[in-house]
Motif scaffolding. Structure first.
Motif, PDB file in Angstrom:
ATOM      1  N   UNK A   1       0.922  -1.180  -0.035  1.00  0.00           N
ATOM      2  CA  UNK A   1       0.099  -0.029   0.064  1.00  0.00           C
ATOM      3  C   UNK A   1       0.787   1.257   0.143  1.00  0.00           C
ATOM      4  N   UNK A   2       0.463   2.406  -0.581  1.00  0.00           N
ATOM      5  CA  UNK A   2       1.230   3.454  -0.597  1.00  0.00           C
ATOM      6  C   UNK A   2       1.490   4.004   0.587  1.00  0.00           C
ATOM      7  N   UNK A   3       0.667   3.794   1.437  1.00  0.00           N
ATOM      8  CA  UNK A   3       0.977   4.384   2.969  1.00  0.00           C
ATOM      9  C   UNK A   3       2.000   3.643   3.623  1.00  0.00           C
ATOM     10  N   UNK A   4       2.251   2.615   3.194  1.00  0.00           N
ATOM     11  CA  UNK A   4       3.388   1.683   3.838  1.00  0.00           C
ATOM     12  C   UNK A   4       4.577   2.227   3.471  1.00  0.00           C
ATOM     13  N   UNK A   5       4.426   2.588   1.925  1.00  0.00           N
ATOM     14  CA  UNK A   5       5.701   2.992   1.322  1.00  0.00           C
ATOM     15  C   UNK A   5       5.954   4.415   1.872  1.00  0.00           C
ATOM     16  N   UNK A   6       5.019   5.214   2.110  1.00  0.00           N
ATOM     17  CA  UNK A   6       5.190   6.541   2.735  1.00  0.00           C
ATOM     18  C   UNK A   6       5.668   6.456   4.039  1.00  0.00           C
ATOM     19  N   UNK A   7       5.210   5.472   4.844  1.00  0.00           N
ATOM     20  CA  UNK A   7       5.815   5.532   6.097  1.00  0.00           C
ATOM     21  C   UNK A   7       7.061   5.005   6.098  1.00  0.00           C
ATOM     22  N   UNK A   8       7.690   4.072   5.302  1.00  0.00           N
ATOM     23  CA  UNK A   8       8.915   3.622   5.241  1.00  0.00           C
ATOM     24  C   UNK A   8       9.885   4.657   4.930  1.00  0.00           C
ATOM     25  N   UNK A   9       9.571   5.677   4.135  1.00  0.00           N
ATOM     26  CA  UNK A   9      10.230   6.782   3.565  1.00  0.00           C
ATOM     27  C   UNK A   9      10.367   7.718   4.614  1.00  0.00           C
ATOM     28  N   UNK A  10       9.299   8.084   5.121  1.00  0.00           N
ATOM     29  CA  UNK A  10       8.966   8.899   6.378  1.00  0.00           C
ATOM     30  C   UNK A  10       9.954   8.607   7.687  1.00  0.00           C
ATOM     31  N   UNK A  11       9.914   7.202   8.073  1.00  0.00           N
ATOM     32  CA  UNK A  11      10.769   6.899   9.179  1.00  0.00           C
ATOM     33  C   UNK A  11      11.887   6.155   8.753  1.00  0.00           C
TER      34      UNK A  11
END
Length: 443
Positions: free
Chosen positions: A72-82
RNA sequence: GGCCCGAUGGCAGAGUGGUGAUGCAGAGGAUUGCAAAUUCUUGUACGUCGGUUCGAUUCCGGCUCGGGCCUCCA
């Protein structure tokens, strides 16, 4: 049994296609961050339904699948963010999710498919849709053509005109119709991706449940559950994909949706920030059973306003029941009261079932058995009232109780009360029983 | 703009065309060194305006208020 069916907006008799294999699919979490308790309402609600179905059709006659969305894109974004990897995010979130489910006494489903393990079936299904003329490829995407399915909108009772009028999102130029939804989308080199006939990419959100439910349960099954907010677009799209790809009339025969959890009347949501996580509540000292009971205290289709006051009241009720179990020596489970089954069989009327539990306090063994249907009262009263207690702590408490007992024998009530106060400050509540016995519990 | 859902006593929350669930809280009693637990008794309800009906909180319609969905939120 009868349940409300979102497809018909009526309470309908529930008759499984195959009573020896009752099949249920529930949409699970997207694992990008701690789930809030609103996310756990369907887990607990459908866990109770799972228990009821097994009681009715047999422990082994139910196949329950509940997915985990780990693409999911939210997972991808969370990985980038953290600044970490997707695997770290999903593994950690899944572990926390399972830990919370255990605390809430939610039984594991028979299947817990993860999207990453079902990409091939998803690609295969998309190919079938394109071959059948239900979908098309465009600019690295595969899109579902909503005009190809005449029943599109039936679940959510929307017409295509309604949707077009409400389209509020920028329309991608490669879409034939603004309502067409993504089955597959391209990934950049940095994003996770899988090979496909449309290039390296990843699946859209809805196709996963169509592919995984088919793999785990078959082309058609009995019950599909989830939160109210999934009706559109998620479940609407699932139906379109599955029925068109499989050539079936129906995907699930019975669609059940739980209402929202609210906080002060407003939907609990991450974007509003008005949420509690289960972890947070557990850290505050609330037991998983109290949280579970709170989630079952309203009918599953009604909004449920969640608050600490509610948990306080639920805890008080559980204290009372566990008190009866304790007084009768923690009996083995007896018979499940038929009225509890009747209440739950009537569109999963948990408040009615709870009301009947209150009438069973003179039959502790049956109370315990009946409460099993709701996943409640499954621990022994000692661990309910005392929780974890170390030997040292126990010795200290017992010594103080002994001291108070002596003071009472000496009619030195000032000392006795002082000991009680001391224990109170330790979070310990005393109960004097007949025969000079004093018991304790955590306050 | 379209569509969906809800409105019950101090609070929570079922249900029903006619004898007012259930729990918590409140009040009073029993019990109790105190307290807790237990137990007995007890009060207060169906948003609003119409309609159908012998009778509506319950069915139908309008209104008001609240919540939600309308492309990836359980």
């Amino acid at each position: 049994m009868k349940f409300y069916n979102t497809l018909t907006r009526k309470v309908e008799d529930f008759v499984p296609e195959d009573p020896s294999r009752v099949r249920m699919y529930v949409c699970g979490p997207t694992v990008y961050d701690y789930a809030h308790i609103g996310n756990f309402r369907p887990m607990v609600v459908f866990d109770s339904l799972n228990r009821l179905l097994r009681h009715k059709y047999g422990q082994d006659a139910v196949v329950y699948a509940r997915n985990i969305t780990d693409i999911d894109d939210k997972i991808i974004n969370q990985a980038i963010a953290t600044e970490t990897t997707i695997d770290v995010i999903t593994d950690r979130t899944i572990a926390a999710f399972h830990d919370d489910l255990d605390a809430l006494n939610v039984a594991a489903p028979d299947h817990e498919p993860r999207c990453t393990e079902y990409v091939e079936p998803m690609v295969a299904m998309i190919e079938e849709l394109i071959e059948g003329g239900f979908a098309y490829a465009a600019e690295g995407h595969a899109l579902f053509d909503i005009h190809s399915y005449e029943k599109y909108g039936k679940l959510s009772k929307r017409s295509l005109d309604d949707m077009r009028a409400g389209a509020r999102v920028e329309v991608a130029p490669y879409k034939r119709d603004p309502g067409d939804f993504v089955l597959w989308k391209p990934s950049t080199d940095e994003q996770p991706g899988w090979p496909s006939p449309w290039g390296r990419g990843r699946p859209g959100w809805h196709i996963e449940c169509s592919a995984m439910s088919k793999s785990c349960l078959g082309e058609t099954f009995d019950i599909h559950g989830g939160g109210l907010d999934l009706i559109f677009p998620h479940h609407e799209n699932e139906i379109a994909q599955s029925c068109c790809a499989n050539g079936t009339e129906v995907m699930a025969r019975h669609w059940m949706h739980n209402g929202y959890l609210t906080v002060e009347g407003e939907k609990m949501s991450k974007s509003l920030g008005n949420f509690f996580t289960v972890k947070q509540l557990r850290d505050e000292g609330w037991g998983g059973e109290v949280i579970r009971f709170s989630l079952l205290s309203a009918h599953y289709r009604q909004p449920l306003d969640f608050s600490r006051d509610k948990m306080r009241e639920m805890k008080a009720q559980l204290d009372r029941w566990y008190g009866f179990l304790k007084e009768s020596g923690d009996p083995e489970a007896g018979e499940v009261d038929e009225r509890v089954i009747a209440a739950l069989s009537d569109d999963l009327n948990t408040p009615q079932a709870i009301a009947i539990l209150h009438e069973l306090t003179d039959r502790p063994a049956d109370l315990k058995a009946s409460a099993t249907m709701l996943g409640l009262l499954q621990q022994d009263s000692e661990s309910w009232f005392k929780g974890e207690v170390s030997d040292d702590e126990n010795a200290e408490i017992e010594a103080l109780i002994e001291k108070r007992k002596q003071a009472k024998a000496d009619k030195d009530f000032a000392t006795a009360d002082q000991v009680r106060d001391q224990l109170t400050s330790m979070g310990i509540v005393l109960e004097d029983k007949s025969g000079g016995v004093t018991e304790w519990k955590r306050g």
